[in-house]
Design an enzyme around this catalytic site. Structure first.
Site, PDB file in Angstrom:
ATOM      1  NE  ARG A 120      -2.348   0.477   3.723  1.00 39.11           N
ATOM      2  CZ  ARG A 120      -1.915   1.458   4.481  1.00 39.11           C
ATOM      3  NH1 ARG A 120      -1.800   2.705   4.261  1.00 39.11           N
ATOM      4  NH2 ARG A 120      -1.689   0.975   5.657  1.00 39.11           N
ATOM      5  CE1 TYR A 137     -16.027   9.956 -16.808  1.00 39.75           C
ATOM      6  CE2 TYR A 137     -15.032  10.175 -14.667  1.00 39.75           C
ATOM      7  CZ  TYR A 137     -15.873   9.634 -15.457  1.00 39.75           C
ATOM      8  OH  TYR A 137     -15.968   8.105 -15.311  1.00 39.75           O
ATOM      9  CG  ASP A 189      -7.877  14.766 -16.685  1.00 45.54           C
ATOM     10  OD1 ASP A 189      -7.127  13.927 -17.557  1.00 45.54           O
ATOM     11  OD2 ASP A 189      -8.677  14.193 -16.069  1.00 45.54           O
ATOM     12  CE  LYS A 221     -11.383   6.210 -19.310  1.00 44.65           C
ATOM     13  NZ  LYS A 221     -11.288   6.450 -17.927  1.00 44.65           N
TER      14      LYS A 221
END
Length: 391
Positions: A52, A105, A177, A202
């Site tokens: 983590r 988005y 972004d 993506k």
């Protein structure tokens, strides 16, 4: 029989090295003693402790994306929205104000509209294509501005250079972004961004088989704050997903160029079809931000095309059913072409009025153009458009 405790396995020594990065699935990493563990946590020694908090595959992928964006110290997270959250929640707190592009988005918009305010972070949305509108939205307590280079799904092109100057003058952080455009079209750090982020899911990974995000900051202190927040809130990326994404990056430039060529040709073809009300593609002369796109993207249009058909939801349903050969799915960046409908997916949380205000109707589609032969794409969309007209 005497029982012994098995020590962690160390790979055998080799004078050769693997051509492909190994996968490191281990969650736990063993240290020699408390002093050695202290040295790692305090920065005196390099190493891993608990997945983590970081693992080799995440770091290998981060360094590759860093190289593409021309930066260092990037962080790989469990999703693109994890990257957005690391920026907004890792760097902002109660009493701060955030300005976001009004065509972000859908989930980014939801985070800003619903989640930040309940945590005491005020938000305002402004048109990123209009620097004056962004300037009017700023307040004395504004901490950060978040924009997309090219908006999702309306493909408007932000005035990133103007907004960067404005933010610098006001002492406000600019986060960009770069998912749609990628570093092959634009490098936001070179244009004045303080923070750059990606949904690696993506185009960078490119095969619809991983979920990852990446974020980097110009200021190392900001990067540390985002990393600490990500570790604390468990935004851990999967080692296997990181490995797959690193593999995907090997063909990224080839995939991007081929998909971009297809997208430009498909946009021009769609513009000539009956029943198509409008087509949005940055290199087309009829795009509302054509001049800015040409200057900012160097003549590149990337692989996203949006278009609107007449007939509303009934026509949209008919088109999606008849376009057999492209996946109707709320995603982008795959090697295959995908078709998405913002009103029923990415922007479904917005009211019809809010969607209409940014140009999203029931007949509005976004196409993530892939690598199929162009003639095959035209045949598929011709069938879809004919069905939409009949509906």
């Amino acid at each position: 029989m005497k029982k012994t405790i098995q020590r962690p396995v160390v790979p055998p020594a080799s004078v050769s090295t693997p051509v492909v990065s190994p996968i490191y699935p281990s969650v736990v990493y063993a240290s020699d003693d408390p002093d050695g563990l202290d040295a790692q946590y305090e920065g005196g020694a390099a190493g891993y402790t608990y997945a983590r908090e970081g693992h080799p595959n995440a770091d290998l992928l981060a360094r590759r994306i860093d190289a593409l964006e021309g930066c260092s110290g990037g962080i790989v997270l469990g999703s693109g929205m994890a990257a957005v959250a690391a920026v907004l929640l890792g760097l902002c707190g109660a009493g701060d104000h955030v300005v976001g592009g009004n065509q972000l988005y859908g989930r980014s918009l939801r985070l800003m509209a619903e989640d930040l305010p309940r945590l005491g972070i005020a938000t305002t949305l402004a048109d990123p294509t209009d620097m004056a509108a962004v300037e009017a939205a700023l307040r004395p307590e504004t901490r950060l501005v978040l924009i997309e280079v090219v908006s999702n799904p309306t493909l408007r092109v932000a005035d990133i250079e103007g907004i960067a100057r404005l933010c610098r003058d006001r002492g406000v952080l600019l986060a960009v972004d770069n998912t749609f455009t990628t570093p092959l079209a634009v490098r936001p750090f070179a244009l004045g961004a303080d923070i750059v982020l990606h949904s690696v899911t993506k185009l960078l990974a490119g095969h619809s088989d991983v979920t990852l995000g990446w974020v980097a900051a110009r200021d190392p202190d900001l990067a540390v704050r985002m990393r600490v927040f990500a570790v604390t809130t468990g935004m851990t990326p999967s080692p296997f997903d990181c490995w797959l994404a690193e593999r995907g990056l090997a063909t990224f430039a080839l995939r991007f160029d081929a998909a971009q060529r297809n997208a430009a040709a498909l946009a021009d073809w769609l513009a000539g079809q009956a029943g198509v009300r409008r087509v949005l593609y940055p290199t087309r002369a009829d795009h509302p931000d054509h001049n800015r796109a040409a200057a900012l993207l160097g003549g590149q249009g990337c692989n996203m095309v949006s278009f609107e058909v007449a007939g509303g939801r009934k026509a949209a349903n008919a088109l999606a059913r008849a376009a057999d050969g492209v996946a109707f799915a709320p995603t982008l960046g795959d090697v295959g072409t995908t078709l998405s409908h913002a009103a029923s997916s990415s922007h479904r949380a917005l009211s019809p009025e809010a969607r209409a205000a940014i140009g999203i109707t029931e007949g509005f589609f976004r196409v993530s153009v892939g690598l199929e032969p162009l003639d095959a794409l035209k045949t598929t969309f011709a069938a879809g458009l004919a069905a939409a007209r009949d509906a």
